[in-house]
Design an enzyme around this catalytic site. Structure first.
Site, PDB file in Angstrom:
ATOM      1  N   CYS A  64       0.750  -1.250  -0.024  1.00  0.00           N
ATOM      2  CA  CYS A  64       0.137   0.302  -0.066  1.00  0.00           C
ATOM      3  C   CYS A  64       1.019   1.567   0.114  1.00  0.00           C
ATOM      4  O   CYS A  64       2.033   1.245   0.618  1.00  0.00           O
ATOM      5  CB  CYS A  64      -1.188  -0.180   1.675  1.00  0.00           C
ATOM      6  SG  CYS A  64      -1.499   1.159   1.877  1.00  0.00           S
ATOM      7  N   CYS A 105       0.264   3.563   3.153  1.00  0.00           N
ATOM      8  CA  CYS A 105       0.636   3.071   3.637  1.00  0.00           C
ATOM      9  C   CYS A 105       1.744   3.173   4.190  1.00  0.00           C
ATOM     10  O   CYS A 105       2.893   4.169   5.199  1.00  0.00           O
ATOM     11  CB  CYS A 105       0.230   1.433   3.865  1.00  0.00           C
ATOM     12  SG  CYS A 105      -1.525   1.064   4.511  1.00  0.00           S
TER      13      CYS A 105
END
Length: 157
Positions: free
Chosen positions: A81, A84
């Site tokens: 991600c 993230c």
């Protein structure tokens, strides 16, 4: 019979568990050297709040962390991600600079736990105060927003 993929995953999980055990041993040793569990002098840091994010290895581990600390920020993330990854330095600095314990849940490794935390997208951040989930955000947040979130609930403990 396990497939080669399952065999590699098992080895990887065993290695991760061993790393977590070693980290827990170090934390316990450090806590003992600093005058006991939650006792000891407050030298500016929150007494037992870790200064680095804690990798969660399952529901029981998360429960322990949430019960042990007044304020816990749980970061549900995935290695693949992008947001993230962008949030990672912020998460690390929040662990080092705030009174909140910061926990990380890999949603791929712990799908059921992520589901229980309400992580339908990543990153999902769940803030616990006094053992209860009080806030949930989805998507990358600024450091200021997260500090404000933590500060807003720190007074309730």
């Amino acid at each position: 019979m396990m497939s080669p993929y399952e065999d590699v995953m098992t080895d990887s999980l065993d290695e991760e568990r061993e790393q977590i055990r070693e980290q827990k041993k170090r934390e316990l040793q450090q806590r003992l050297e600093n005058g006991g569990e939650l006792g000891g002098a407050d030298d500016g840091d929150s007494m037992a709040t870790p200064s680095e994010p804690i990798e969660i290895d399952g529901q029981a581990h998360l429960n322990d962390i949430v019960n042990e600390h007044d304020i816990v920020l749980v970061d549900c993330y995935a290695d693949w991600c992008g947001p993230c990854q962008m949030l990672e330095p912020t998460i690390e600095s929040l662990a080092a600079e705030t009174d909140a314990a910061v926990a990380k849940v890999d949603v791929d490794a712990h799908q059921r736990l992520a589901q229980q935390l309400g992580a339908q997208g990543v990153p999902t951040l769940v803030l616990y105060a006094d053992g209860q989930p009080v806030e949930r955000t989805v998507g990358a947040q600024s450091k200021g927003q997260l500090e404000e979130l933590i500060e807003r609930h720190s007074g309730s403990s």
